[in-house]
Scaffold this motif. Sequence first.
Motif, PDB file in Angstrom:
ATOM      1  N   LEU A  89      64.953  40.631  29.795  1.00 51.67           N
ATOM      2  CA  LEU A  89      64.693  41.137  31.358  1.00 51.67           C
ATOM      3  C   LEU A  89      63.295  42.169  31.267  1.00 51.67           C
ATOM      4  N   PHE A  90      63.423  42.983  30.347  1.00 49.04           N
ATOM      5  CA  PHE A  90      62.420  43.936  30.134  1.00 49.04           C
ATOM      6  C   PHE A  90      60.981  43.295  29.776  1.00 49.04           C
ATOM      7  N   GLY A  91      61.343  42.210  28.955  1.00 45.94           N
ATOM      8  CA  GLY A  91      59.849  41.383  28.447  1.00 45.94           C
ATOM      9  C   GLY A  91      59.364  40.418  29.733  1.00 45.94           C
ATOM     10  N   LEU A  92      60.120  39.814  30.276  1.00 41.39           N
ATOM     11  CA  LEU A  92      59.765  39.137  31.656  1.00 41.39           C
ATOM     12  C   LEU A  92      58.991  40.146  32.559  1.00 41.39           C
ATOM     13  N   PHE A  93      59.875  41.368  32.772  1.00 46.18           N
ATOM     14  CA  PHE A  93      59.062  42.339  33.670  1.00 46.18           C
ATOM     15  C   PHE A  93      57.810  42.565  33.405  1.00 46.18           C
ATOM     16  N   GLY A  94      57.766  43.188  32.245  1.00 42.04           N
ATOM     17  CA  GLY A  94      56.245  43.135  31.431  1.00 42.04           C
ATOM     18  C   GLY A  94      55.383  42.364  31.598  1.00 42.04           C
ATOM     19  N   ILE A  95      55.849  41.004  31.589  1.00 44.83           N
ATOM     20  CA  ILE A  95      54.729  39.919  31.555  1.00 44.83           C
ATOM     21  C   ILE A  95      54.276  39.718  32.914  1.00 44.83           C
ATOM     22  N   LEU A  96      55.481  39.825  33.816  1.00 51.01           N
ATOM     23  CA  LEU A  96      55.081  39.796  35.569  1.00 51.01           C
ATOM     24  C   LEU A  96      54.251  40.873  35.940  1.00 51.01           C
ATOM     25  N   SER A  97      54.630  42.127  35.473  1.00 49.88           N
ATOM     26  CA  SER A  97      53.474  43.272  35.864  1.00 49.88           C
ATOM     27  C   SER A  97      52.084  42.880  35.324  1.00 49.88           C
ATOM     28  N   THR A  98      51.886  42.394  34.084  1.00 48.42           N
ATOM     29  CA  THR A  98      50.638  42.098  33.386  1.00 48.42           C
ATOM     30  C   THR A  98      49.979  41.170  34.535  1.00 48.42           C
ATOM     31  N   MET A  99      50.595  40.129  34.905  1.00 50.58           N
ATOM     32  CA  MET A  99      50.178  38.955  35.521  1.00 50.58           C
ATOM     33  C   MET A  99      49.601  39.431  36.943  1.00 50.58           C
ATOM     34  N   ALA A 100      50.595  40.612  37.339  1.00 43.58           N
ATOM     35  CA  ALA A 100      50.245  41.023  39.031  1.00 43.58           C
ATOM     36  C   ALA A 100      48.825  41.919  38.822  1.00 43.58           C
ATOM     37  N   PHE A 101      48.580  42.707  37.880  1.00 38.81           N
ATOM     38  CA  PHE A 101      47.335  43.389  37.935  1.00 38.81           C
ATOM     39  C   PHE A 101      46.219  42.449  37.375  1.00 38.81           C
ATOM     40  N   ALA A 102      46.382  41.578  36.565  1.00 38.27           N
ATOM     41  CA  ALA A 102      45.328  40.620  36.292  1.00 38.27           C
ATOM     42  C   ALA A 102      44.321  40.102  37.422  1.00 38.27           C
ATOM     43  N   GLY A 103      43.061  40.153  37.344  1.00 44.50           N
ATOM     44  CA  GLY A 103      42.337  39.663  38.349  1.00 44.50           C
ATOM     45  C   GLY A 103      42.250  40.477  39.834  1.00 44.50           C
ATOM     46  N   ASP A 104      42.697  41.820  39.433  1.00 46.02           N
ATOM     47  CA  ASP A 104      42.876  42.508  40.928  1.00 46.02           C
ATOM     48  C   ASP A 104      41.472  42.586  41.552  1.00 46.02           C
ATOM     49  N   PHE A 105      40.227  42.651  40.628  1.00 45.75           N
ATOM     50  CA  PHE A 105      39.129  43.015  41.140  1.00 45.75           C
ATOM     51  C   PHE A 105      37.993  41.647  41.124  1.00 45.75           C
ATOM     52  N   ASP A 106      38.585  40.344  41.246  1.00 44.32           N
ATOM     53  CA  ASP A 106      37.715  39.066  40.924  1.00 44.32           C
ATOM     54  C   ASP A 106      36.826  39.339  42.003  1.00 44.32           C
ATOM     55  N   ARG A 107      37.058  39.460  43.203  1.00 44.36           N
ATOM     56  CA  ARG A 107      36.296  39.327  44.254  1.00 44.36           C
ATOM     57  C   ARG A 107      35.268  40.359  44.246  1.00 44.36           C
ATOM     58  N   GLU A 108      35.520  41.830  43.843  1.00 47.43           N
ATOM     59  CA  GLU A 108      34.601  42.826  43.689  1.00 47.43           C
ATOM     60  C   GLU A 108      33.677  42.433  42.598  1.00 47.43           C
ATOM     61  N   GLU A 109      34.001  41.828  41.649  1.00 46.86           N
ATOM     62  CA  GLU A 109      33.177  41.305  40.489  1.00 46.86           C
ATOM     63  C   GLU A 109      32.344  40.540  40.942  1.00 46.86           C
ATOM     64  N   ALA A 110      32.597  39.437  41.608  1.00 46.03           N
ATOM     65  CA  ALA A 110      31.771  38.132  42.159  1.00 46.03           C
ATOM     66  C   ALA A 110      30.942  38.923  43.094  1.00 46.03           C
ATOM     67  N   ILE A 111      31.061  39.712  43.918  1.00 48.92           N
ATOM     68  CA  ILE A 111      30.313  40.391  44.941  1.00 48.92           C
ATOM     69  C   ILE A 111      29.009  41.156  44.018  1.00 48.92           C
ATOM     70  N   LEU A 112      29.648  42.006  43.176  1.00 50.41           N
ATOM     71  CA  LEU A 112      28.523  42.789  42.397  1.00 50.41           C
ATOM     72  C   LEU A 112      27.667  41.934  41.573  1.00 50.41           C
ATOM     73  N   THR A 113      28.280  40.789  40.865  1.00 50.56           N
ATOM     74  CA  THR A 113      27.286  39.764  40.244  1.00 50.56           C
ATOM     75  C   THR A 113      26.363  39.396  41.149  1.00 50.56           C
ATOM     76  N   SER A 114      26.747  38.841  42.089  1.00 46.36           N
ATOM     77  CA  SER A 114      25.924  38.009  43.029  1.00 46.36           C
ATOM     78  C   SER A 114      24.652  39.174  43.534  1.00 46.36           C
ATOM     79  N   GLU A 115      24.976  40.339  43.765  1.00 46.67           N
ATOM     80  CA  GLU A 115      23.885  41.462  44.270  1.00 46.67           C
ATOM     81  C   GLU A 115      23.028  41.531  43.180  1.00 46.67           C
ATOM     82  N   LEU A 116      23.575  41.665  42.047  1.00 52.07           N
ATOM     83  CA  LEU A 116      22.655  41.906  40.871  1.00 52.07           C
ATOM     84  C   LEU A 116      21.862  40.665  40.166  1.00 52.07           C
ATOM     85  N   TYR A 117      22.233  39.376  40.564  1.00 50.09           N
ATOM     86  CA  TYR A 117      21.159  38.396  40.551  1.00 50.09           C
ATOM     87  C   TYR A 117      20.301  38.268  41.488  1.00 50.09           C
ATOM     88  N   LYS A 118      20.675  38.680  42.938  1.00 50.19           N
ATOM     89  CA  LYS A 118      19.682  38.524  43.932  1.00 50.19           C
ATOM     90  C   LYS A 118      18.645  39.830  43.734  1.00 50.19           C
TER      91      LYS A 118
END
Length: 121
Positions: A5-34
């Motif tokens: 259960l502890f292992g599953l909790f660890g995996i699920l919390s890692t997945m929950a935080f992965a990609g938190d800033f995908d939108r912000e990363e895409a916005i910043l990347t686009s602005e830098l290219y422009k």
Amino acid sequence: MKKILFGLFGILSTMAFAGDFDREEAILTSELYKNFPVLEQNKRINVEEIEVDIEHDKAVEVDVEFAVGSEVNTANYDEYAKKISNEINKAISSNLGNGYKLIKLELDTSGIKNDKRTYRY
């Protein structure tokens, strides 16, 4: 059972935080290219790739790779870094708001001169 259960909790919390800033990363990347700054007048300097990574504490890391055939002068890396970091900071403040901070800029010419330089802020 507790370990499973502890292992599953660890995996699920890692997945929950992965990609938190995908939108912000895409916005910043686009602005830098422009709005990528002119690094040197009358030089052909093309960007192959800009990679933005935002950590959970809103620390921003940017990697810039110059394209093969670019007329990059590695002696001017400090000047390039200053111009690029100024543009990154403008893009952060105008698009992402407070709390985000540039901590690393990496300039990579491995496709041209097998050289790379990292700047930490």
